[in-house]
Design a protein around this motif. Structure first.
Motif, short mmCIF file in Angstrom:
data_model
loop_
_atom_site.label_atom_id
_atom_site.label_comp_id
_atom_site.label_asym_id
_atom_site.label_seq_id
_atom_site.Cartn_x
_atom_site.Cartn_y
_atom_site.Cartn_z
N UNK B 25 0.82 -1.20 0.00
CA UNK B 25 0.00 0.00 0.00
C UNK B 25 0.86 1.26 0.00
N UNK B 28 1.96 1.84 -3.46
CA UNK B 28 0.86 2.35 -4.28
C UNK B 28 0.57 3.81 -3.96
N UNK B 29 0.70 4.13 -2.66
CA UNK B 29 0.49 5.53 -2.28
C UNK B 29 1.52 6.43 -2.95
N UNK B 32 0.54 6.88 -6.43
CA UNK B 32 -0.63 7.75 -6.49
C UNK B 32 -0.22 9.21 -6.39
N UNK B 35 1.16 10.18 -9.71
CA UNK B 35 0.13 10.15 -10.73
C UNK B 35 -1.11 10.83 -10.16
N UNK B 36 -0.93 12.05 -9.76
CA UNK B 36 -1.98 12.70 -8.98
C UNK B 36 -3.14 13.13 -9.86
N UNK B 37 -4.10 13.68 -9.21
CA UNK B 37 -5.33 14.10 -9.88
C UNK B 37 -5.05 15.20 -10.90
N UNK B 38 -5.56 15.02 -12.08
CA UNK B 38 -5.42 16.08 -13.08
C UNK B 38 -6.77 16.74 -13.30
N UNK B 39 -6.72 17.96 -13.78
CA UNK B 39 -7.94 18.73 -14.00
C UNK B 39 -8.19 18.82 -15.50
N UNK B 40 -9.44 18.57 -15.89
CA UNK B 40 -9.80 18.61 -17.30
C UNK B 40 -10.59 19.88 -17.58
N UNK B 41 -10.16 20.61 -18.57
CA UNK B 41 -10.84 21.84 -18.95
C UNK B 41 -11.32 21.73 -20.39
#
Lengths: 230, 594
Positions: B25, B28-29, B32, B35-41
């Motif tokens: 874990x 995986x963290x 993570x 490969x963090x959160x991306x923002x879609x515009x």
């Protein structure tokens, strides 16, 4: 999942003749109503004592918190109004098994309302190219943390009693946790942010989260008071 | 017993719930976190704008051999931007395509009904004639406007291009030293300057030296007159005294004249002027009398205002008989476009097109955008040529039933239009068949309705449906654009078909093993490539983009790649293929999209 559900069922099954045999009190069956304050919010419950060692509780708890004044957070050069929303609680059904007079193990299920959300709206008008758009034209982003499954097993250890043996009032304090599978992140958007409803990075994060054995465990600390009707 | 039970229960709880994955874990963290959160515009969707196609009047193909410049002026020019929302003093294209939009925050549907948004386009390209065109919007919509420019060294029928390097000479005072004559079209038209006429530039300074004359004459009797006349034969004109009106022009001849000498352009004349003579074509009808022209009848001379492009009445010319031919001869004291013409109230009508019928059900999941089938309306001229008037759409219900209609913008009839053609657009979801496609034009200029029954060609589509996905990313930011991809078979000379990407996704229909030209216009950036799809086994395809080029048309910064982009795609259960392309760019490139 199946293994985890075994625990409360096992407890229910174990609360049978051998244990009942230890109970010598003439007042075995009883019914009480109670109230509670916990990390799941305020709630009420109906408690039925099957005998001196086993009681069944069904209740509802809820905690909803929204914030009138949003937080302001800057991303690049843009300020966003960020409004968190918290919703926890749900319908609970537990079996309490008394190890001692004032110590009990409890297990059951929770149909949880768990929902942690954040709403992001641009605070000020934004320029795209040379055209200025109002925040409502840009759209908003809603991010939620949800449980993988709503119906979750629950286990805990309690002090005191959920229904009094001999008196009208009873007080209890309980520490426990329920397991919702794993946390799932859900993101939706409107306007220019609508593409986030199908955000590949969210899918990847959820895949990783689903592999964590500890993910989705929600701790509970609860203080309860009950009134025995009979 | 109680203690034993407690121990058993505790051990059971721990064993059953723990999988001892702590170290995994943690790894995986870590992943993570990277490969963090991306923002879609998305990019803005503009519901009101102008798709401008600039074509060679002779070849009817998009002008790609010269940079076309479009400037915008007029009442509502301030709210006109390119499709990235950026304003420019001059919009340019090397593809013959420009997409202009109206600021969506500044337009209101109700207000537009009474006060249309209006602006003028000045369209020019080196080696081509210039055109000024007025555009009006009475409601929110994307209009299609095709403008034909005449290539000076390859003019179409009906256009005479003359260049006289030593047409005249002028003294230090700008005064012509001798008579200068330039005959055109075998002498049917003629320009002449008398001695002593003073040539001046825009500032009033004398223009001296050897005068070069460049003249374009437009023949009103040509079959293609409507398509070659700059701005068309219907125009908003200045009648003088502040009176303006939309008129149908019946020209007798139009001259576009440029004189240059010593690096200066002649704009005005004094002490006389330039005489323009033209023969009235045999059999030409005077719209005022509905009879052939006669001696002593009056014909207007008009000139075009620079900037606005508005035709302005100048004077009346009198029909004369010279050697048995009817001629018009008048002098002008400034240089511009000049035209002898009569005019009449234009014949303007609208078509209410009603559609009914049934086609197969739509799979909405496969269409990210609402279901509207495109309809193209063309003028069909007497010489058989066609010109796209505009593009509309009718609504199709999810179950495939159709009961929809639209009313066109005013269509102005001129003498060269023979029919109106209404056909399924090249942009469509299904292959549709209309029960009728050619319609007579109304002789009384009244609005009329057409009822079209729509059916579907259920023959297997020889083309492959492509589900196209485009993403442009920089770091944690991903842009899924709303844009139009234009495509057509290479060398076909056809109109482009359009694939509209909504939040990065759209569909196109492509023939296998066939080269296609693909074009994208995003503000000042214009991309072009060739696309070909080939089968690679029974259920796989190879999609090749080659000859990629991206031009920043303003800075003339051109990037090209000789290395093709090859995308392998799997055939989907419905027979279509998914083609996804994700481009990683620098932040500053992404900023240009937003």
């Amino acid at each position: 999942m199946n293994k985890i559900l075994i625990l409360p069922v096992l407890m229910l099954l174990l609360g049978t003749p051998a244990i009942q045999a230890q109970d010598s009190s003439p007042k075995k069956i009883g019914l009480a109503i109670g109230g509670s304050a916990s990390t799941n919010g305020l709630g009420f419950s109906v408690i039925a004592a099957l005998n001196r060692s086993i009681a069944v509780r069904v209740g509802y708890e809820s905690l909803t918190q929204s914030f009138a004044e949003p937080f302001v957070y800057g991303i690049e050069d843009i300020d966003f109004n960020i409004t968190p929303n918290i919703k926890v609680g749900g319908i609970t059904a537990n079996v309490d098994f008394y190890l001692l007079k004032g110590l009990y193990l409890t297990g059951g299920v929770v149909q949880t309302n768990f929902d942690l959300g954040v709403n992001l709206i641009p605070k000020d008008p934004m320029k795209i190219g040379e055209i200025e758009y109002q925040p409502e034209d840009i759209g908003e982003l809603n991010v939620k943390i949800l449980p993988e499954r709503r119906l979750s097993p629950y286990a805990g250890l309690g002090f005191g009693r959920t229904i009094s043996r001999d008196k009208k009032l009873a007080l209890n304090f309980e520490l426990g946790a329920y397991h919702m599978g794993s946390y799932v992140i859900d993101m939706t958007g409107t306007g220019l942010l609508q593409g986030n409803s199908d955000n590949a990075s969210v899918k990847r994060i959820n895949e990783v989260l689903s592999d964590f054995s500890w993910s989705g465990i929600y701790p509970v600390a609860k203080l309860g008071l009950s009134f025995r009707i009979f | 017993m109680k203690k034993l039970f407690l121990v058993v229960m505790t051990i059971s709880f721990v064993v059953l719930t723990s999988r001892c994955t702590f170290t995994e874990d943690i790894e995986k963290l870590t992943n993570l976190a990277t490969d963090s959160l991306s923002l879609v515009l998305g990019t803005p969707v503009f519901d009101t704008g102008l798709q401008l196609a600039i074509k060679n009047a002779k070849t009817n193909d998009y002008i790609e051999d010269a940079v076309v410049t479009v400037t915008v002026s007029g009442k509502d020019a301030a709210i006109v931007y390119n499709n990235l929302g950026i304003k420019s003093s001059a919009y340019k294209t090397k593809l013959g395509l420009i997409h202009l939009i109206l600021d969506p925050t500044k337009i209101d549907s109700a207000a537009m009904l009474t006060t249309p948004k209006e602006f003028d386009l000045q369209i020019s390209a080196p080696g081509y004639t210039s055109v000024t065109q007025r555009v009006q919007f009475e409601r929110k919509r994307t209009r299609i406007l095709t403008v034909n420019l005449v290539k000076l060294n390859d003019a179409p029928e009906g256009v005479v291009v003359a260049s006289a390097p030593s047409f005249a000479s002028s003294s230090a005072s700008g005064s012509t030293t001798s008579t200068a004559v330039l005959p055109l079209n075998g002498g049917e038209q003629q320009l002449s300057l008398a001695p002593g006429v003073v040539l001046r530039d825009a500032s009033g300074a004398a223009v001296t030296g050897t005068v070069t004359a460049n003249v374009v004459y437009y023949d009103p009797t040509a079959n293609n007159a409507a398509s070659i006349f700059p701005g068309g034969l219907t125009a908003r004109v200045n009648l003088g005294g502040g009176t303006r009106d939309e008129l149908s022009l019946e020209p007798i001849g139009m001259f576009n004249i440029k004189f240059t000498a010593g690096g200066k352009s002649v704009k005005t004349f004094s002490n006389g002027g330039l005489t323009l003579k033209t023969e009235i074509p045999v059999g030409a009808i005077n719209p005022s009398t509905n009879q052939p022209y006669k001696v002593n009848e009056k014909v207007d001379m008009w000139s075009r205002e620079e900037g606005s492009g508005e035709w302005t009445f100048e004077k009346e010319a009198t029909v004369k008989n010279v050697n048995g031919k009817l001629i018009l001869e008048e002098s002008v004291t400034h240089l511009s476009d000049h035209m002898y013409l009569r005019h009449k109230t234009p014949c303007t009508f609208r078509i209410r097109a009603s559609f009914s019928g049934k086609v197969s059900e739509y799979n909405r999941k496969s269409n990210a955008f609402s279901i509207g089938e495109g309809v193209d309306i063309f003028y069909v001229y007497k010489d058989g040529k066609e010109k796209l008037f505009d593009r509309y759409a009718f609504r199709v219900n999810d179950d495939g039933t159709i009961s929809s209609n639209f009313i066109t913008e005013p269509i102005t009839l001129d003498a060269n239009i023979a029919k109106i053609k209404i056909v399924p657009s090249t942009y469509h979801h299904k292959k549709l068949i209309f029960s009728q496609t050619l319609f007579d034009v109304p002789t009384d200029c009244s609005n009329f309705g057409v009822n079209i029954t729509v059916t579907e060609d259920v023959a297997p589509n020889p083309n492959l449906d492509i589900n196209f996905n485009l993403q442009v990313s920089s770091g944690p930011l991903t842009v899924k654009p709303n844009l139009e991809i234009k495509y057509r078979k290479t060398g076909s000379g056809n109109e482009y078909s359009s694939a509209f990407l909504t939040v990065g996704s759209g569909k196109m229909s492509i023939a296998l093993n066939t080269d296609y030209d693909v074009a994208i216009t995003l503000g000042a950036n214009q991309g072009k490539a060739k696309m070909k799809i080939e089968a690679d086994g029974t259920d796989r395809y190879k999609v090749t983009f080659s000859g990629l080029s991206l031009v920043d048309i303003l800075s003339q910064d051109e990037q090209s790649s000789s290395a093709p982009i090859v995308i392998q795609a799997q055939k989907q259960p419905d027979g279509s293929i998914n083609v996804s392309y994700k481009v990683e760019v620098d932040a500053d490139v992404l900023n240009q999209l937003m």
